[in-house]
Motif scaffolding. Structure first.
Motif: not given
Lengths: 185, 185
Positions: A96-97, A100-101, A104-105, A150, B64, B67, B96-97, B100-101, B104, B150
């Motif tokens: 999941i991490i 998400t990473h 996002t990227m 995800l 971002f 987002c 967690i999501i 992480t977002h 990042t 996290l």
């Protein structure tokens, strides 16, 4: 059904690990480390798809390239193995991490390709909105598997759970969890 | 102990929601929407800390910011309420999501401030490495709570779990989970 997804994720992570190590690493490591075919492939990609980012990464992309080399590439090897074995519960949260990473990227990457003024750059970039759209529809599919990963892992709350209890009689299976819960109450 | 963390997260999300809505949204919405104090605060921040990004966001930061407006701000209100109530298991994976977002995004932000050549920009940016370090140590603390969130949520595998079974006799508590597992086998 779950096994099919696991195979898809296994292949995806194997591919990502090798691609990240061989090609994406070119953004951050010294150029003399690389055999000739690596810059050749990247130049071909840059010219053919008009994506100047891998050969001329801005700082934000360099940051993600470092994240990839330090965390994502090692993780991808581990994840490929975990999905090859299957039912590895411990891979759920890291997946999941990871997803998400990566997503996002990708949002930053897509938005940059769609909006940035590439006219003053060393390498050719998309200029017309057709070129931008074509480039984005080329890259977008690489987000499909992270989205799938995800959604799959968020939904499969008990992923790999019964894998732990394979050799334990059925009526005992949830006992470890209930013991842990009881201890905390 | 868990209740203390929940209060910290509640305050953090409440603050993030309001800050995101009032200040960060300035990066993407039309400027005439804003009362005078919003650009004033941002100009003060830009000049005082030499961080040109909020007043002149590059494309990746605009991505971002979108987002944030579309997902993070609404989620922050919900999350503040969830942590105010406490023991809401459903907030674990979204947290967690979220974390992480945000982390990042922060990696890209930090790396850009540390590496980018700001000499050709409209607004003053950090130029010496002292200025860069001072700016980064100002922003870095904003990452502490996301890291804490996290780590907390990854570790607390049973977060909010016994909350569900408050009115159920102890020996029945894990039954729903075990039923679900049994059905799948």
């Amino acid at each position: 059904m779950i096994r099919i997804f696991e195979w898809i994720f296994c292949v995806f992570f194997g591919f990502s690990a090798v691609w990240g190590l061989v090609f994406d690493s070119f953004m951050v490591y010294p150029k003399w480390l690389y055999p000739e075919f690596v810059p050749k492939v990247l130049v071909w990609y840059t010219e053919h798809y008009k994506d100047p980012l891998p050969l001329n990464p801005p700082e934000w992309l360099q940051a993600f390239a470092w994240c990839e080399q330090l965390f994502l590439v090692p993780f991808s090897f581990v994840a490929a193995y975990a999905f090859y074995k299957g039912k590895q519960r411990w891979i759920r949260i890291p997946s999941i991490i990871y997803a998400t990473h990566v997503l996002t990227m990708m949002v930053a990457y897509m938005y940059h390709l769609f909006m940035h003024d590439f006219s003053k750059q060393k390498y050719p970039g998309p200029t017309t909105s057709e070129e931008r759209q074509r480039l984005i529809t080329t890259i977008l599919p690489f987000g499909i598997i992270p989205v799938l990963l995800l959604v799959f892992m968020v939904k499969e709350e008990n992923y790999g759970m019964h894998g732990h209890f394979t050799h334990v009689p059925r009526h005992h299976s949830p006992s470890r969890r209930s013991e842990r819960i009881a201890k905390r109450d």
